[in-house]
Scaffold this motif. Structure first.
Motif, PDB file in Angstrom:
ATOM      1  N   ARG A  57     -38.703 -69.220  15.832  1.00  0.00           N
ATOM      2  CA  ARG A  57     -37.515 -69.773  15.169  1.00  0.00           C
ATOM      3  C   ARG A  57     -36.420 -70.058  16.193  1.00  0.00           C
ATOM      4  O   ARG A  57     -36.137 -69.240  17.063  1.00  0.00           O
ATOM      5  CB  ARG A  57     -37.012 -68.790  14.110  1.00  0.00           C
ATOM      6  N   GLU A  68     -43.920 -67.917   8.440  1.00  0.00           N
ATOM      7  CA  GLU A  68     -45.289 -67.601   8.036  1.00  0.00           C
ATOM      8  C   GLU A  68     -46.072 -68.866   7.704  1.00  0.00           C
ATOM      9  O   GLU A  68     -47.242 -68.992   8.062  1.00  0.00           O
ATOM     10  CB  GLU A  68     -45.287 -66.641   6.849  1.00  0.00           C
ATOM     11  N   GLU A  69     -45.420 -69.807   7.024  1.00  0.00           N
ATOM     12  CA  GLU A  69     -46.102 -71.051   6.669  1.00  0.00           C
ATOM     13  C   GLU A  69     -46.529 -71.824   7.915  1.00  0.00           C
ATOM     14  O   GLU A  69     -47.663 -72.309   7.996  1.00  0.00           O
ATOM     15  CB  GLU A  69     -45.203 -71.928   5.795  1.00  0.00           C
ATOM     16  N   GLU A  78     -44.222 -60.099  12.589  1.00  0.00           N
ATOM     17  CA  GLU A  78     -42.877 -60.615  12.822  1.00  0.00           C
ATOM     18  C   GLU A  78     -42.233 -59.792  13.928  1.00  0.00           C
ATOM     19  O   GLU A  78     -42.279 -58.562  13.896  1.00  0.00           O
ATOM     20  CB  GLU A  78     -42.021 -60.488  11.560  1.00  0.00           C
ATOM     21  N   GLN A  92     -35.669 -67.189   7.862  1.00  0.00           N
ATOM     22  CA  GLN A  92     -36.419 -67.307   6.621  1.00  0.00           C
ATOM     23  C   GLN A  92     -37.875 -66.979   6.936  1.00  0.00           C
ATOM     24  O   GLN A  92     -38.624 -67.824   7.430  1.00  0.00           O
ATOM     25  CB  GLN A  92     -36.299 -68.707   6.021  1.00  0.00           C
ATOM     26  N   GLN A  93     -38.248 -65.765   6.649  1.00  0.00           N
ATOM     27  CA  GLN A  93     -39.573 -65.263   6.994  1.00  0.00           C
ATOM     28  C   GLN A  93     -40.679 -66.172   6.449  1.00  0.00           C
ATOM     29  O   GLN A  93     -41.654 -66.451   7.136  1.00  0.00           O
ATOM     30  CB  GLN A  93     -39.729 -63.852   6.453  1.00  0.00           C
ATOM     31  N   ARG A  94     -40.518 -66.650   5.229  1.00  0.00           N
ATOM     32  CA  ARG A  94     -41.544 -67.464   4.583  1.00  0.00           C
ATOM     33  C   ARG A  94     -41.868 -68.718   5.390  1.00  0.00           C
ATOM     34  O   ARG A  94     -43.019 -69.091   5.551  1.00  0.00           O
ATOM     35  CB  ARG A  94     -41.095 -67.844   3.172  1.00  0.00           C
ATOM     36  N   VAL A  95     -40.844 -69.386   5.921  1.00  0.00           N
ATOM     37  CA  VAL A  95     -41.058 -70.623   6.676  1.00  0.00           C
ATOM     38  C   VAL A  95     -41.847 -70.338   7.949  1.00  0.00           C
ATOM     39  O   VAL A  95     -42.790 -71.048   8.283  1.00  0.00           O
ATOM     40  CB  VAL A  95     -39.716 -71.322   6.986  1.00  0.00           C
ATOM     41  N   PHE A 109     -49.928 -61.424   9.230  1.00  0.00           N
ATOM     42  CA  PHE A 109     -48.718 -61.874   9.916  1.00  0.00           C
ATOM     43  C   PHE A 109     -48.052 -60.723  10.657  1.00  0.00           C
ATOM     44  O   PHE A 109     -48.070 -59.589  10.196  1.00  0.00           O
ATOM     45  CB  PHE A 109     -47.709 -62.457   8.911  1.00  0.00           C
ATOM     46  N   THR A 130     -43.024 -65.401  14.903  1.00  0.00           N
ATOM     47  CA  THR A 130     -43.977 -65.104  13.834  1.00  0.00           C
ATOM     48  C   THR A 130     -45.364 -65.459  14.330  1.00  0.00           C
ATOM     49  O   THR A 130     -45.593 -66.571  14.821  1.00  0.00           O
ATOM     50  CB  THR A 130     -43.674 -65.917  12.555  1.00  0.00           C
TER      51      THR A 130
END
Length: 90
Positions: free
Chosen positions: A43, A55-56, A16, A50-53, A14, A21
């Motif tokens: 985003r 990435e998903e 950012e 929210q980095q996780r979202v 990944f 992302t």
């Protein structure tokens, strides 16, 4: 019936950059062949960071790209073996 276990490796990387992302997915098959695909998400400025979202979503898009490539490769392989048009869907 004999069971065969086959392992393949998928690596996800990944990057950012602000709201952007990017995901790079690489699949290594047991025969040494590799497939790569990329996914991107951006985003919305009003959404909380929210980095996780991110990435998903980017990973899902990259993995979808790998899936498309694998279906294409499998279709070509089937056609080479059967000498008939393969009809694979997802």
């Amino acid at each position: 019936m004999m069971e065969t276990i086959v392992e393949c490796t998928i690596d996800l990387e990944f990057r950012e950059a602000g709201p952007l992302t990017q995901a790079a997915a690489r699949l290594r098959m047991r025969d040494g062949s590799e497939f790569t695909a990329h996914g991107v998400t951006n985003r919305h400025p009003d959404d909380p960071g929210q980095q996780r979202v991110g990435e998903e979503v980017a990973a899902a898009r990259a993995l979808y790209g790998l899936a498309e490539q694998l279906l294409e490769k499998a279709g070509v392989d089937i056609e080479e073996l059967t000498h008939e048009r393969a009809h694979l869907t997802h």
